[in-house]
Scaffold this motif. Structure first.
Motif, PDB file in Angstrom:
ATOM      1  N   LEU A  36       0.832  -1.201   0.000  1.00  0.00           N
ATOM      2  CA  LEU A  36       0.000   0.000   0.000  1.00  0.00           C
ATOM      3  C   LEU A  36       0.871   1.256   0.000  1.00  0.00           C
ATOM      4  O   LEU A  36       0.629   2.196  -0.766  1.00  0.00           O
ATOM      5  N   LEU A  37       1.879   1.288   0.853  1.00  0.00           N
ATOM      6  CA  LEU A  37       2.761   2.457   0.935  1.00  0.00           C
ATOM      7  C   LEU A  37       3.453   2.723  -0.396  1.00  0.00           C
ATOM      8  O   LEU A  37       3.515   3.867  -0.857  1.00  0.00           O
ATOM      9  N   ARG A  38       4.001   1.659  -1.026  1.00  0.00           N
ATOM     10  CA  ARG A  38       4.748   1.835  -2.274  1.00  0.00           C
ATOM     11  C   ARG A  38       3.839   2.145  -3.460  1.00  0.00           C
ATOM     12  O   ARG A  38       4.212   2.893  -4.366  1.00  0.00           O
ATOM     13  N   SER A  39       2.639   1.564  -3.456  1.00  0.00           N
ATOM     14  CA  SER A  39       1.751   1.702  -4.619  1.00  0.00           C
ATOM     15  C   SER A  39       0.881   2.947  -4.552  1.00  0.00           C
ATOM     16  O   SER A  39       0.391   3.407  -5.583  1.00  0.00           O
ATOM     17  N   ARG A  40       0.658   3.472  -3.368  1.00  0.00           N
ATOM     18  CA  ARG A  40      -0.187   4.659  -3.206  1.00  0.00           C
ATOM     19  C   ARG A  40       0.588   5.729  -2.429  1.00  0.00           C
ATOM     20  O   ARG A  40       0.263   6.057  -1.292  1.00  0.00           O
ATOM     21  N   PRO A  41       1.641   6.287  -3.016  1.00  0.00           N
ATOM     22  CA  PRO A  41       2.495   7.219  -2.259  1.00  0.00           C
ATOM     23  C   PRO A  41       1.779   8.489  -1.826  1.00  0.00           C
ATOM     24  O   PRO A  41       2.004   8.977  -0.720  1.00  0.00           O
ATOM     25  N   GLU A  42       0.912   9.036  -2.663  1.00  0.00           N
ATOM     26  CA  GLU A  42       0.247  10.290  -2.317  1.00  0.00           C
ATOM     27  C   GLU A  42      -0.754  10.068  -1.184  1.00  0.00           C
ATOM     28  O   GLU A  42      -0.794  10.848  -0.214  1.00  0.00           O
ATOM     29  N   GLU A  43      -1.569   9.002  -1.290  1.00  0.00           N
ATOM     30  CA  GLU A  43      -2.513   8.700  -0.220  1.00  0.00           C
ATOM     31  C   GLU A  43      -1.776   8.387   1.075  1.00  0.00           C
ATOM     32  O   GLU A  43      -2.214   8.782   2.168  1.00  0.00           O
ATOM     33  N   SER A  44      -0.641   7.698   0.975  1.00  0.00           N
ATOM     34  CA  SER A  44       0.140   7.366   2.166  1.00  0.00           C
ATOM     35  C   SER A  44       0.703   8.623   2.820  1.00  0.00           C
ATOM     36  O   SER A  44       0.721   8.734   4.054  1.00  0.00           O
ATOM     37  N   ARG A  45       1.164   9.563   2.009  1.00  0.00           N
ATOM     38  CA  ARG A  45       1.699  10.814   2.571  1.00  0.00           C
ATOM     39  C   ARG A  45       0.606  11.561   3.328  1.00  0.00           C
ATOM     40  O   ARG A  45       0.836  12.037   4.452  1.00  0.00           O
ATOM     41  N   ARG A  46      -0.581  11.664   2.732  1.00  0.00           N
ATOM     42  CA  ARG A  46      -1.685  12.361   3.407  1.00  0.00           C
ATOM     43  C   ARG A  46      -2.093  11.626   4.687  1.00  0.00           C
ATOM     44  O   ARG A  46      -2.452  12.250   5.687  1.00  0.00           O
ATOM     45  N   PHE A  47      -2.021  10.303   4.654  1.00  0.00           N
ATOM     46  CA  PHE A  47      -2.376   9.516   5.831  1.00  0.00           C
ATOM     47  C   PHE A  47      -1.392   9.780   6.970  1.00  0.00           C
ATOM     48  O   PHE A  47      -1.782   9.925   8.137  1.00  0.00           O
ATOM     49  N   LEU A  48      -0.113   9.861   6.659  1.00  0.00           N
ATOM     50  CA  LEU A  48       0.888  10.176   7.682  1.00  0.00           C
ATOM     51  C   LEU A  48       0.674  11.583   8.245  1.00  0.00           C
ATOM     52  O   LEU A  48       0.833  11.810   9.449  1.00  0.00           O
ATOM     53  N   GLU A  49       0.290  12.517   7.390  1.00  0.00           N
ATOM     54  CA  GLU A  49       0.000  13.878   7.858  1.00  0.00           C
ATOM     55  C   GLU A  49      -1.228  13.884   8.757  1.00  0.00           C
ATOM     56  O   GLU A  49      -1.278  14.613   9.761  1.00  0.00           O
ATOM     57  N   LEU A  50      -2.247  13.065   8.434  1.00  0.00           N
ATOM     58  CA  LEU A  50      -3.425  12.956   9.285  1.00  0.00           C
ATOM     59  C   LEU A  50      -3.038  12.440  10.668  1.00  0.00           C
ATOM     60  O   LEU A  50      -3.545  12.924  11.688  1.00  0.00           O
ATOM     61  N   GLY A  51      -2.139  11.483  10.705  1.00  0.00           N
ATOM     62  CA  GLY A  51      -1.681  10.960  11.990  1.00  0.00           C
ATOM     63  C   GLY A  51      -0.999  12.035  12.820  1.00  0.00           C
ATOM     64  O   GLY A  51      -1.224  12.130  14.035  1.00  0.00           O
ATOM     65  N   GLN A  52      -0.162  12.856  12.171  1.00  0.00           N
ATOM     66  CA  GLN A  52       0.487  13.945  12.903  1.00  0.00           C
ATOM     67  C   GLN A  52      -0.551  14.904  13.485  1.00  0.00           C
ATOM     68  O   GLN A  52      -0.443  15.333  14.646  1.00  0.00           O
TER      69      GLN A  52
END
Length: 315
Positions: free
Chosen positions: A70-86
């Motif tokens: 998921l992280l490698r295949s969806r980099p943009e969604e993963s970045r936004r998800f990490l920002e949501l966690g912050q």
């Protein structure tokens, strides 16, 4: 390309990092064979240290693999998800109830959506995610939102096992201030005047809450047991692959020893034949030498006899 510390990687380091990234998005059933191929290629290229790093990589569980994919295949969604966690962790830290409520609603929908994407990516790779593994993916994503260490591990894209969210992360709202919670607690005398129906409803709600807590604990226990079983299966697969490779090496060594032994026996037979031929040749040489000496004596005697006869004729 640079590491986090700022030191530049050389070409070999870039190669091994790319190989490790590739391995942790490789479907678990293919992980060990792919790892051995890449390690062998590094050894052949003279990169022994890289080969050791590749060989040390451990096969991820199916849930961890799906999270890496998921992280490698969806980099943009993963970045936004990490920002949501912050943002969620900051809202919880500052007790921002309004912000936490809004972000928590996003958390539930995003975790569900990303878990489905992980399941879809796994299916597209030819491997269906069973329900326990899907729950582990969801738990991993919740852990990423709640725990900065878990977020960092997922961001590396090389999870070997699923992550567990901390139990104290808020479910949807910020924790109420202590004073407010106390103010809402009825005093003991007031409890005596609580209607029977109200008390019964409170008791029923309390029993339901306890049952839900027991169910949640049981689910966590089952998930942990399944995770351990998956990790043991991965370790067993690694051990079986190591055993298969060792048996193959042993069989090849045995074949080489057998061939060497056959060659040695043939060489010894050849040596025996050569020794026999040498002895025969030496014997023939000795006999012919004696025969030559005899013939030379006869020739000398015949020559002297001829000379004597010639001298008589001349007289």
């Amino acid at each position: 390309m640079q590491r986090k510390g700022g030191r530049r990687r050389d070409a070999g380091e870039q190669d091994v990092e790319a190989v490790l990234d590739e391995l942790y998005t490789t479907p678990p059933p293919d992980f060990v064979s792919r790892r051995e191929e890449r390690a062998a290629a590094a050894r052949t290229a003279g990169r022994a240290q890289d080969a050791r790093r590749i060989r040390a990589a451990r096969r991820p569980t199916r849930a961890a693999w799906a999270a890496n994919l998921l992280l490698r295949s969806r980099p943009e969604e993963s970045r936004r998800f990490l920002e949501l966690g912050q943002a969620l962790r900051e809202a919880h830290r500052t007790l921002d109830a309004a912000g936490l409520k809004e972000l928590s609603a996003q958390r539930r929908s995003v975790v569900t959506a990303l878990s489905r994407q992980a399941a879809q990516l796994a299916a597209e790779a030819g491997h269906h995610l069973p329900e326990p593994a899907l729950r582990e993916v969801e738990g991993t994503l919740r852990a990423v939102l709640a725990d900065p260490d878990a977020a960092g591990r997922w961001a590396d894209g090389r999870l070997e096992g699923s992550l567990t969210p901390p139990s104290d992360f808020p479910a949807g709202t910020a924790p109420a201030p202590v004073e407010t919670a106390r103010a809402r607690q009825p005093s003991r005398p007031a409890a005596k005047h609580t209607p029977a129906g109200k008390r019964g409803g409170d008791e029923l709600a309390e029993r339901r809450r306890k049952r839900q807590e027991e169910l949640a604990r049981a689910q966590e226990t089952a998930q942990a047991a399944e995770r351990r079983a998956d990790e043991r299966r991965a370790a067993r697969t690694d051990a079986e692959e190591t055993l298969r490779r060792a048996r193959g090496d042993r069989d090849r060594a045995r074949a080489q020893v057998s061939l060497a032994e056959r060659q040695l026996r043939a060489a010894r037979e050849e040596l025996k034949r050569a020794e026999a031929e040498r002895r025969d040749a030496e014997e023939r040489n000795r006999v012919t030498g004696e025969e030559l000496s005899g013939a030379e004596r006869e020739a000398r005697e015949a020559a002297r006899h001829m000379e004597r006869l010639a001298a008589r004729v001349r007289r």
